[in-house]
Design a protein around this motif. Structure first.
Motif, short mmCIF file in Angstrom:
data_model
loop_
_atom_site.label_atom_id
_atom_site.label_comp_id
_atom_site.label_asym_id
_atom_site.label_seq_id
_atom_site.Cartn_x
_atom_site.Cartn_y
_atom_site.Cartn_z
N GLU A 1 0.82 -1.22 0.00
CA GLU A 1 0.00 0.00 0.00
C GLU A 1 0.85 1.27 0.00
OE1 GLU A 1 -3.29 0.05 -0.23
OE2 GLU A 1 -3.39 -2.13 -0.28
N PHE A 2 2.19 1.12 0.11
CA PHE A 2 3.08 2.29 0.20
C PHE A 2 2.69 3.19 1.37
CE2 PHE A 2 3.42 0.84 -4.13
CZ PHE A 2 4.79 0.85 -4.33
N THR A 3 2.50 2.58 2.52
CA THR A 3 2.14 3.34 3.71
C THR A 3 3.04 2.97 4.87
OG1 THR A 3 0.51 1.69 4.38
CG2 THR A 3 -0.32 3.57 3.10
N ILE A 4 3.04 3.87 5.86
CA ILE A 4 3.65 3.55 7.14
C ILE A 4 2.61 3.86 8.21
CG2 ILE A 4 4.74 5.83 7.45
CD1 ILE A 4 7.18 4.18 8.63
N GLU A 5 2.55 2.99 9.21
CA GLU A 5 1.52 3.13 10.24
C GLU A 5 2.15 3.62 11.53
OE1 GLU A 5 -0.82 -0.38 10.86
OE2 GLU A 5 -1.45 0.26 12.84
N CYS A 6 1.57 4.67 12.09
CA CYS A 6 2.02 5.17 13.38
C CYS A 6 1.61 4.16 14.45
CB CYS A 6 1.37 6.53 13.66
SG CYS A 6 1.77 7.17 15.29
N TRP A 7 2.58 3.76 15.28
CA TRP A 7 2.29 2.70 16.25
C TRP A 7 1.39 3.17 17.38
CZ3 TRP A 7 3.66 3.77 21.20
CH2 TRP A 7 4.67 4.70 21.41
N LYS A 8 1.34 4.50 17.58
CA LYS A 8 0.63 5.00 18.76
C LYS A 8 -0.89 4.85 18.66
CE LYS A 8 0.65 7.55 22.64
NZ LYS A 8 1.30 7.15 23.88
N HIS A 9 -1.48 5.39 17.58
CA HIS A 9 -2.94 5.29 17.44
C HIS A 9 -3.36 4.73 16.08
CE1 HIS A 9 -2.30 8.83 20.22
NE2 HIS A 9 -2.93 7.96 21.00
N GLY A 10 -2.37 4.31 15.27
CA GLY A 10 -2.72 3.55 14.06
C GLY A 10 -3.00 4.34 12.79
N SER A 11 -2.75 5.64 12.76
CA SER A 11 -2.93 6.35 11.49
C SER A 11 -1.89 5.85 10.50
CB SER A 11 -2.74 7.86 11.67
OG SER A 11 -3.89 8.44 12.22
N THR A 12 -2.32 5.69 9.24
CA THR A 12 -1.38 5.31 8.20
C THR A 12 -1.14 6.52 7.30
OG1 THR A 12 -3.19 4.46 6.86
CG2 THR A 12 -1.97 2.87 8.18
N PHE A 13 0.10 6.66 6.85
CA PHE A 13 0.49 7.78 5.99
C PHE A 13 1.01 7.25 4.67
CE2 PHE A 13 0.62 9.38 10.24
CZ PHE A 13 0.17 10.69 10.14
N ASP A 14 0.59 7.89 3.58
CA ASP A 14 1.08 7.52 2.26
C ASP A 14 2.52 7.97 2.11
OD1 ASP A 14 1.64 7.62 -0.63
OD2 ASP A 14 -0.49 7.17 -0.84
N LEU A 15 3.41 7.05 1.75
CA LEU A 15 4.84 7.37 1.64
C LEU A 15 5.12 8.32 0.49
CD1 LEU A 15 6.23 3.75 2.09
CD2 LEU A 15 6.31 5.60 3.77
N ARG A 16 4.23 8.38 -0.47
CA ARG A 16 4.48 9.21 -1.65
C ARG A 16 3.95 10.62 -1.49
NH1 ARG A 16 1.67 4.43 -4.81
NH2 ARG A 16 0.29 4.93 -3.06
#
Ligand code: FES
Length: 102
Positions: A57-72
């Protein structure tokens, strides 16, 4: 332009944290490409490089509350984060990862 490390030193599908020139970066390798985001979740001051990368998915997930961010794009794809994180231009030159800082 700043050289970060050898491209081969980045583990595929993982994030690594760099600090340079006052910027905190989360650099992610997926296959033959590298991506760089600001290493601070836009929800709270949490290091995104400690999160989990989804190479499909080209994402990274914040471990704290689970938001995912698009790497691009740096845009959050899930709540609670609503604001994007900065994205930096990255290239690989002569086997080195090079980043362009504003
Ligand atoms: S701190 Fe990252 S989602 Fe809350």
């Amino acid at each position: 332009m700043f050289e970060l490390c050898r491209f081969d030193d980045l583990a595929d599908g993982e994030a690594r944290r760099f600090e340079l020139d006052g910027h905190r970066l989360a650099v992610v390798r997926i296959g033959d490409e590298a991506y760089a985001l600001g290493d601070r979740c836009s929800h709270q001051d949490i290091s995104l490089s400690e999160g989990v990368v989804d190479p499909d998915e080209f994402t990274i997930e914040c471990w704290k509350h689970g938001s995912t961010f698009d790497l691009r794009t740096g845009k959050p794809q899930t709540l609670p984060a609503t604001r994007p994180v900065p994205v930096y231009e990255v290239s690989v030159r002569d086997g080195m990862v090079v980043v362009d800082l504003p």
